[in-house]
Design an enzyme around this catalytic site. Structure first.
Site, mmCIF file in Angstrom:
data_model
loop_
_atom_site.group_PDB
_atom_site.id
_atom_site.type_symbol
_atom_site.label_atom_id
_atom_site.label_comp_id
_atom_site.label_asym_id
_atom_site.label_seq_id
_atom_site.Cartn_x
_atom_site.Cartn_y
_atom_site.Cartn_z
ATOM 1 N N GLU A 227 0.823 -1.213 0.000
ATOM 2 C CA GLU A 227 0.000 0.000 0.000
ATOM 3 C C GLU A 227 0.859 1.266 0.000
ATOM 4 O O GLU A 227 0.518 2.267 0.635
ATOM 5 C CB GLU A 227 -0.976 -0.013 1.172
ATOM 6 C CG GLU A 227 -1.930 -1.185 1.116
ATOM 7 C CD GLU A 227 -2.971 -1.169 2.220
ATOM 8 O OE1 GLU A 227 -2.996 -0.214 3.015
ATOM 9 O OE2 GLU A 227 -3.771 -2.112 2.280
ATOM 10 N N GLU B 228 -4.013 -9.613 1.738
ATOM 11 C CA GLU B 228 -4.449 -9.301 3.104
ATOM 12 C C GLU B 228 -5.962 -9.351 3.143
ATOM 13 O O GLU B 228 -6.635 -8.698 2.348
ATOM 14 C CB GLU B 228 -4.011 -7.890 3.532
ATOM 15 C CG GLU B 228 -2.737 -7.792 4.299
ATOM 16 C CD GLU B 228 -2.555 -6.406 4.914
ATOM 17 O OE1 GLU B 228 -3.570 -5.711 5.115
ATOM 18 O OE2 GLU B 228 -1.413 -6.030 5.180
#
Length: 602
Positions: free
Chosen positions: A443, A538
């Site tokens: 991210e 995730e």
């Protein structure tokens, strides 16, 4: 960790768009130590059988390539005529095309091609590891020559011949006969076709009627640059009770249907072995064929107890009590049965080697934690960076427990330049046989640490560095769905597979039991972004904190969400996370510390 749901709502009625302002992530960068790399010291006395891939270049028109066995040394003899041992490692015949042949063998192999042989539909196959033929301009009239190859002291042994065909056609593999006088253990070879997904294959099974200690050879693959070496190690394995155990299987994830070749230990006893002439019709590209020897004394696997090679299994349907022994480089370990988990379909678990106070876990604790991940039915462990000797400790534990690793290069607020040290540490570590995927950045775009074009360039640079140190697997990055939809045009060309962090909790209209269908819909949307396979790196649900609309945290809610996720997308998802991260800030909805979910898997 969480992704904005900007695509059209599919599979979840009434799904609202996630609040992109609620994208402040888990704070993985709040604690990342970069420790000095400590290389592993190999154990003394390990037995190994090195079966090295040799690259032989042939020049000639498309034709059938007979592969002859070299003349035997004094310890064995051959009943078939074999070419003399030349003095160079390549056999060259000048012609109109150049094709590369990869041949895996324990002895030097001379390849002879006869120009002008007509073979209907046949193309020159590549042996061993699948390779891509190289084209060249016409070289004039063929003229045979036989360059010399350095003599080898190795005697030919009846190890299976592995041939990979890059084109369709009809091929002939010639007959070979070898007589062996001495008993020895060698690296055999087996192929199997794996459909898309996570699979466990290879290894040795043993059935014991009581608690006992098993000693047997296991085969493994160790890549180094462009050479892949199969080695045999002697393993001591403690079976704590009666049952069926799997010793040193291989677990891998393949995005598409793939034929894999893996080594198997084989005991070659004195006798005559014959490899009959084989005619192979290849109807698909990248087809791999193993041509075995047969004879008076068949090679057998694994010497102690009742053992056999392990068939391919998927994590969706484990059917045996599976346990993995460490190599002779480490002390013998006590095995426990591997349970099926929620439904036996979960692929991976994230693991960060930090204490509740933000310090580094001890090596003993890391080994214990990773062993529990295996016992809970997972096949992969995801590591975010090289902090706290993570590669060394987690890598050792993964090898002992038969787990594969998804490793990472973490990009923090220091940007891409600050991550280069991790790339260097990874290339020095280079335990690539454990790694199925490298994730460059977690991210990083979402957090504002870099932009898409800069990240794409860094991914390509990392991939080149990893390949130079022997890695041949996939490289990607991971971002929420909104970043991929906005920046896919810049990122898609740099990644081999699309990695995303997909967290249903951050959509206020998703209840725990809808978590699986919500993420499945997001994966389907992401497949259209790059036209590549998608891996969910995730996913999970918090066990404490404040509600986000219909998304309510709690232990029972986490259990319901995990169950739904496993059932819908478990085989392509990495669950977040092994334990609660009490060292983090509370974060939005006060949930950032409470994603630990290992106890939800039985």
């Amino acid at each position: 960790m969480r992704g904005a749901f900007l695509a059209a709502a599919a599979a979840v009625a009434g799904t609202a768009m996630a609040d992109v302002a609620h994208m402040r992530r888990h704070g993985h960068d709040s604690f990342h130590h970069n420790r000095a790399y400590q290389p592993e010291v190999p154990a003394e006395g390990d037995e190994n059988c090195e079966c090295t891939t040799k690259v032989i270049t042939i020049t000639g028109p498309p034709t059938l390539v007979p592969i002859n066995t070299p003349a035997p040394e004094p310890s064995s003899s051959s009943s078939s005529e074999v070419p003399s041992v030349p003095s160079s490692e390549s056999s060259v015949v000048t012609s109109e095309a150049v094709t590369t042949l990869h041949s895996t063998s324990t002895a030097t192999v001379t390849v002879v091609t006869t120009p002008g042989v007509d073979a209907t539909g046949a193309q020159t196959p590549t042996g061993g590891v699948p390779g891509t033929p190289e084209a060249s301009s016409p070289a004039g009239t063929p003229e045979a020559s036989t360059p010399a190859v350095p003599a080898t002291s190795e005697s030919p042994l009846p190890t299976p011949g592995v041939t990979s065909f890059s084109s369709t056609g009809i091929y002939t593999i010639p007959a070979t006969t070898v007589t062996v006088r001495d008993t020895t253990t060698v690296c055999g070879a087996t192929t199997t076709e794996l459909p898309s997904g996570t699979h466990t294959f290879g290894g040795v099974t043993t059935v014991v009627s009581t608690a006992t200690t098993v000693t047997c050879p296991v085969a493994t693959v160790e890549p180094s640059g462009s050479t892949v070496t199969s080695k045999i190690y002697t393993t001591t394995y403690v079976c704590p009770s009666a049952g069926t155990y799997t010793i040193a299987p291989t677990t891998t994830y393949v995005p598409t249907s793939t034929v894999v070749v893996y080594p198997t230990p084989a005991t070659i006893t004195p006798g005559t072995y014959t490899q009959d002439e084989q005619t192979v019709t290849v109807t698909r590209t990248d087809f791999t064929y193993v041509c075995p020897f047969t004879g008076n004394d068949q090679p057998t696997s694994a010497p102690v107890a009742s053992t056999s090679a392990v068939p391919v299994t998927t994590t969706a349907a484990p059917s045996t009590t599976s346990a993995v022994a460490s190599s002779s480089a480490s002390a013998s370990s006590t095995a426990t049965a591997v349970p099926t988990g929620v439904s036996g379909q979960q692929m991976g678990m994230t693991y960060s080697p930090y204490t509740n106070e933000g310090g580094c876990q001890s090596k003993d604790q890391v080994l214990k934690d990773v062993a529990l991940i295996k016992q809970k039915g997972f096949t992969h462990v995801r590591v975010y960076s090289t902090d706290c000797n993570g590669l060394e400790y987690i890598g050792e534990a993964a090898r002992e427990n038969g787990l594969k690793m998804i490793i990472g290069v973490f990009i923090s607020s220091t940007g891409i330049s600050g991550a280069q040290e991790q790339v260097t540490a990874i290339t020095k570590w280079a335990q690539w046989d454990l790694v199925t995927l490298v994730v460059v950045g977690n991210e990083a775009i979402q957090n504002g640490y870099t932009d898409a074009s800069s990240l794409a360039g860094f991914i390509s640079s990392c991939k080149s560095s990893f390949q130079a140190s022997g890695y041949s697997g996939q490289v990607t990055t991971t971002e929420p769905i909104n970043v991929w939809q906005q920046s896919g045009s810049a990122l898609c060309g740099a990644v081999d597979i699309l990695g995303a962090n997909l967290h249903p909790f951050f959509n206020a209209d998703v209840t725990p039991d809808q978590a699986g269908s919500f993420v499945r819909a997001q994966i389907k949307d992401l497949e259209a972004v790059c036209n590549k396979d998608v891996i969910n790196l995730e996913t999970g649900w918090p066990s404490a904190g404040n509600a986000n609309g219909k998304a309510v945290p709690g232990t029972a809610q986490q259990a319901a969400a995990i169950k739904a996720l496993v059932e819908e997308v478990g085989s392509q998802s990495v669950f977040f996370s092994y334990s609660n991260d009490l060292w983090k800030d509370a974060g939005e909805f006060d949930v950032e510390r409470y994603w630990g979910c290992i106890d939800q898997f039985k």
